[in-house]
Scaffold this active site. Structure first.
Site, PDB file in Angstrom:
ATOM      1  NE  ARG A   1      83.224 -47.401   2.230  1.00 62.49           N
ATOM      2  CZ  ARG A   1      82.023 -47.871   2.597  1.00 62.49           C
ATOM      3  NH1 ARG A   1      81.900 -49.074   3.139  1.00 62.49           N
ATOM      4  NH2 ARG A   1      80.933 -47.161   2.405  1.00 62.49           N
ATOM      5  CG  HIS A   3      79.794 -52.130  -3.183  1.00 58.42           C
ATOM      6  ND1 HIS A   3      80.178 -53.024  -2.222  1.00 58.42           N
ATOM      7  CD2 HIS A   3      78.779 -51.402  -2.611  1.00 58.42           C
ATOM      8  CE1 HIS A   3      79.448 -52.856  -1.129  1.00 58.42           C
ATOM      9  NE2 HIS A   3      78.592 -51.873  -1.332  1.00 58.42           N
ATOM     10  CG  HIS A  42      74.481 -54.336  -1.533  1.00 56.47           C
ATOM     11  ND1 HIS A  42      73.498 -53.631  -0.860  1.00 56.47           N
ATOM     12  CD2 HIS A  42      75.656 -53.743  -1.219  1.00 56.47           C
ATOM     13  CE1 HIS A  42      74.078 -52.643  -0.192  1.00 56.47           C
ATOM     14  NE2 HIS A  42      75.372 -52.686  -0.386  1.00 56.47           N
ATOM     15  CG  ASP A  54      77.770 -49.118   6.460  1.00 53.87           C
ATOM     16  OD1 ASP A  54      78.026 -50.253   6.010  1.00 53.87           O
ATOM     17  OD2 ASP A  54      77.916 -48.078   5.802  1.00 53.87           O
ATOM     18  CD  GLU A  60      76.452 -55.266   2.089  1.00 52.09           C
ATOM     19  OE1 GLU A  60      77.420 -54.894   1.411  1.00 52.09           O
ATOM     20  OE2 GLU A  60      75.837 -54.496   2.835  1.00 52.09           O
TER      21      GLU A  60
HETATM   22  C1  BGC Z   1      78.339 -50.267   2.526  1.00 56.85           C
HETATM   23  C2  BGC Z   1      77.703 -48.927   2.817  1.00 56.85           C
HETATM   24  C3  BGC Z   1      77.189 -48.367   1.529  1.00 56.85           C
HETATM   25  C4  BGC Z   1      76.224 -49.344   0.926  1.00 56.85           C
HETATM   26  C5  BGC Z   1      75.740 -48.874  -0.405  1.00 56.85           C
HETATM   27  C6  BGC Z   1      77.315 -51.176   1.958  1.00 56.85           C
HETATM   28  O1  BGC Z   1      77.898 -52.392   1.644  1.00 56.85           O
HETATM   29  O2  BGC Z   1      78.926 -50.809   3.682  1.00 56.85           O
HETATM   30  O3  BGC Z   1      78.619 -48.027   3.403  1.00 56.85           O
HETATM   31  O4  BGC Z   1      76.575 -47.128   1.700  1.00 56.85           O
HETATM   32  O5  BGC Z   1      76.815 -50.598   0.764  1.00 56.85           O
HETATM   33  O6  BGC Z   1      74.417 -49.116  -0.582  1.00 56.85           O
END
Ligand code: BGC
Length: 343
Positions: A78, A103, A174, A246, A308
């Protein structure tokens, strides 16, 4: 080996590149999105298990919204407020997660055709031309990603870029891992290690506050291997906000080093994660809901985990976080490795 992976709705033909090694591992990467489609690993009985979630063909990846296997950029995770300043200029991005950018914004790198530069039995190199202004970011940049499957059972991801001006770069992969197999149910009993004494505290919208919080005595402590599910529902701020894990962990040390490990007792498969970046988002698939994937499997909540590797989220707004700014004349050059073993 190159095979047909179907046509996109725009009529572009996507291909799948399959890499193999001598110990029976096999991975597949598509030029659509530079996505990692398959990772086959022998289990303790020698049966090959596909340990990543995904779709059967390019149409699945086009329609999907969960970033299965995705190469994410220009900036993974983010950016608070969906804007940033660089060299005195403000750049506005797409606000696709509350008022923030997640992303890269909606014009994702994993929804585009990449060009294959090289491919053989053990590696595939892909490039994406990302022009000045792409997703709102400045400077032309060619993003190179090479996937290598080594004889040491490593899936090695090398990212390289030399931007034609100052910009931000923070690429990640991801992939959603389930070491008991992609259709096998939740990962709550699988065990994880995260080599980190601290994580970055975040607000309700997952934007770091700037504080580094010690994992000591908290459910965020994965310094000793433990089942993912042991404390995932604890009444702890981070877990409540994230509806499970998360967060970004502050990986101990610098340079290329181990960041994490995951283990399934059922298959005997272990994965170790290595990175040269400062952080890693550990995300336990809290937002997966009835997603139809490969071979008819239907994936649900907490049926996979993502590791990630990254610069810390929102680093561009935090003096104290090592930043994702790459200046003209500099290169972005990083390696993340997922190494597998089984017994
Ligand atoms: C984020 C999550 C998000 C996900 C999407 C992750 O990298 O931290 O908050 O929902 O990606 O699939």
């Amino acid at each position: 080996m190159k095979s047909n992976f179907g046509f996109t709705t725009k009529g572009e033909q996507a291909s799948l590149y399959t890499l193999k090694n001598q110990s029976g591992m096999e991975i597949a990467v598509s030029d659509y999105g530079a996505v990692l489609v398959k990772v086959l690993v022998p289990d303790k009985e020698g049966k090959k298990v596909d340990v990543v979630l995904g779709y059967d063909d390019v149409k699945g990846y086009e329609a999907g919204t969960l970033y299965f296997g995705a190469t994410v950029g220009r900036v993974a995770n983010r950016i608070g407020g969906g804007a940033f300043e660089l060299n005195g200029k403000t750049y506005a991005l797409t606000q696709n997660d509350n008022k923030n950018t997640l992303h890269g914004g909606t014009d994702y790198y994993d929804k585009r055709m990449w060009r294959v530069e090289e491919a053989d039995e053990s590696h595939v190199s892909l490039v994406l031309r990302s022009p000045d202004g792409d997703q709102g970011f400045p400077a032309d940049v060619d993003i190179h990603v090479t996937y290598t499957l080594t004889e040491e059972n490593e899936v090695k991801l090398h990212y390289y870029a030399a931007p034609k001006g100052d910009t931000l770069l923070n690429l990640t992969n991801h992939s959603y891992f389930n070491l008991s197999g992609h259709g096998s149910g939740t990962i709550l009993e699988q065990e994880v290690v995260i080599c980190a004494d601290a994580y970055t505290r975040a607000d309700k919208e997952s934007i770091p506050t700037g504080e580094l919080v010690s994992v000591e005595g908290t459910p965020m402590d994965f310094r000793k291997r433990k089942p993912i599910g042991r404390e995932i529902d604890a009444d702890y701020e981070a877990l409540v906000f994230g509806q499970g894990y998360d967060h970004n962990w502050v990986i101990d040390g610098r340079g290329s080093r181990q960041a994490a490990a995951m283990y399934s007792e059922k298959t005997g498969i272990e994965m170790k994660v290595y990175t040269d970046l400062p952080g890693m988002q550990f995300y336990t698939g809290n937002f997966i809901e009835r997603e139809t994937g490969k071979e008819g499997a239907v994936y649900g909540k907490r049926q996979a985990a993502c590791f990630e590797t990254q610069y810390f989220p929102d680093a561009v707004h935090k003096e104290e976080f090592e930043g994702p700014v790459v200046r003209e004349g500099e290169t972005y050059d990083t390696v993340t490795t997922y190494q597998f073993s089984w017994k």
